[in-house]
Structure formats: structure tokens, C-alpha cells
Design a protein around this motif. Structure first.
Motif, PDB file in Angstrom:
ATOM      1  N   HIS A   7       2.478  -3.860  23.089  1.00 44.12           N
ATOM      2  CA  HIS A   7       2.366  -2.706  22.354  1.00 44.12           C
ATOM      3  C   HIS A   7       3.592  -2.780  21.345  1.00 44.12           C
ATOM      4  O   HIS A   7       3.330  -2.148  20.430  1.00 44.12           O
ATOM      5  N   THR A   8       4.839  -2.868  21.086  1.00 43.93           N
ATOM      6  CA  THR A   8       5.759  -2.366  20.558  1.00 43.93           C
ATOM      7  C   THR A   8       5.268  -3.784  19.569  1.00 43.93           C
ATOM      8  O   THR A   8       5.269  -3.977  18.481  1.00 43.93           O
ATOM      9  N   GLU A  10       2.859  -5.494  18.761  1.00 42.04           N
ATOM     10  CA  GLU A  10       1.468  -5.164  17.658  1.00 42.04           C
ATOM     11  C   GLU A  10       2.260  -4.136  16.794  1.00 42.04           C
ATOM     12  O   GLU A  10       1.440  -4.620  15.644  1.00 42.04           O
ATOM     13  N   THR A  11       2.630  -3.212  17.619  1.00 44.93           N
ATOM     14  CA  THR A  11       2.686  -2.381  16.065  1.00 44.93           C
ATOM     15  C   THR A  11       3.931  -2.745  14.936  1.00 44.93           C
ATOM     16  O   THR A  11       3.120  -2.380  13.928  1.00 44.93           O
ATOM     17  N   TYR A  15       2.562  -3.667  10.914  1.00 46.49           N
ATOM     18  CA  TYR A  15       3.467  -2.834  10.013  1.00 46.49           C
ATOM     19  C   TYR A  15       3.830  -3.741   9.168  1.00 46.49           C
ATOM     20  O   TYR A  15       4.254  -3.760   7.757  1.00 46.49           O
ATOM     21  N   ASN A  86       3.039   4.404  24.372  1.00 45.92           N
ATOM     22  CA  ASN A  86       2.429   4.294  22.987  1.00 45.92           C
ATOM     23  C   ASN A  86       3.523   4.911  22.502  1.00 45.92           C
ATOM     24  O   ASN A  86       4.024   6.153  22.654  1.00 45.92           O
ATOM     25  N   LEU A  87       3.675   4.483  20.736  1.00 48.26           N
ATOM     26  CA  LEU A  87       4.702   4.646  19.716  1.00 48.26           C
ATOM     27  C   LEU A  87       4.460   6.450  19.663  1.00 48.26           C
ATOM     28  O   LEU A  87       5.054   6.827  19.299  1.00 48.26           O
TER      29      LEU A  87
END
Length: 99
Positions: A7-8, A10-11, A15, A86-87
Motif C-alpha cells: 500500500h505504501t 502504491e501510494t 504520488y 491505509n494512509l
């Protein structure tokens, strides 16, 4: 379930796709992920992921909170918790903690 390294990653990829000039600034986090570091842990040094939020009112004023340990005013945010998945959720939780 705690936030995954995927997830990190992919985020960060999303970005960096939107802001390619900032990819180099994110390289330290990507390198830590490549090493298998738990970047969601506040104990991971020299880099770990935190989440923050920007809250504007109708006049365009930004909310800042006083950080006691740093003796500085910062936007709401902080370390990830085990329950964060998730963030975005972590950022909203952090914002809710100061409201």
C-alpha cells in the motif's frame, strides 16, 4: 490488519506519477521498502512513514496544532498505528484526534 508495504509503495507510485519532480525525494522510502524495512513502524530509522492532513476553513485558513515535544506548530498528523490499514485512514484518524 496493519498497513502493508505494498500500500505504501502504491501510494508513493501514484504520488510520483502526479508529481514526477518529487520522485528523487521519495527514494529513501522506496529504498527502505526494497530492503524490507517496516516503514510503518515508528521505530524504523532513519525513515518511517507518517500520515498528515491539511484542513482548510471557508476563508482558506489552515489548521495548525502545537507539538509539545518539538515546541512547533504543525499540521495535524503523526505516526501510524497498528490498526491503520491505509494512509488516508491514518490521516483522518490523526485529524480526528485533534478535533
Amino acid at each position: 490488519m496493519p498497513m502493508t508495504p505494498e500500500h505504501t509503495r502504491e501510494t508513493i507510485a501514484a504520488y510520483a506519477a502526479a508529481y514526477p519532480d518529487e520522485r528523487a525525494a521519495l527514494s529513501t522510502v522506496l529504498e527502505a521498502l526494497d530492503r524490507g524495512d517496516d516503514v510503518a513502524s515508528r521505530n524504523t530509522v532513519p525513515v518511517h512513514v507518517t500520515a498528515g492532513a491539511v484542513l482548510l476553513n471557508e476563508r482558506g485558513e489552515v489548521l495548525f496544532v502545537h507539538h509539545k515535544a518539538l515546541d512547533r506548530y504543525l499540521m495535524p498528523g503523526g505516526h501510524l498505528e497498528h490498526e491503520d490499514v491505509n494512509l488516508m485512514g491514518a490521516a483522518l484518524r490523526e485529524l480526528g484526534e485533534v478535533m
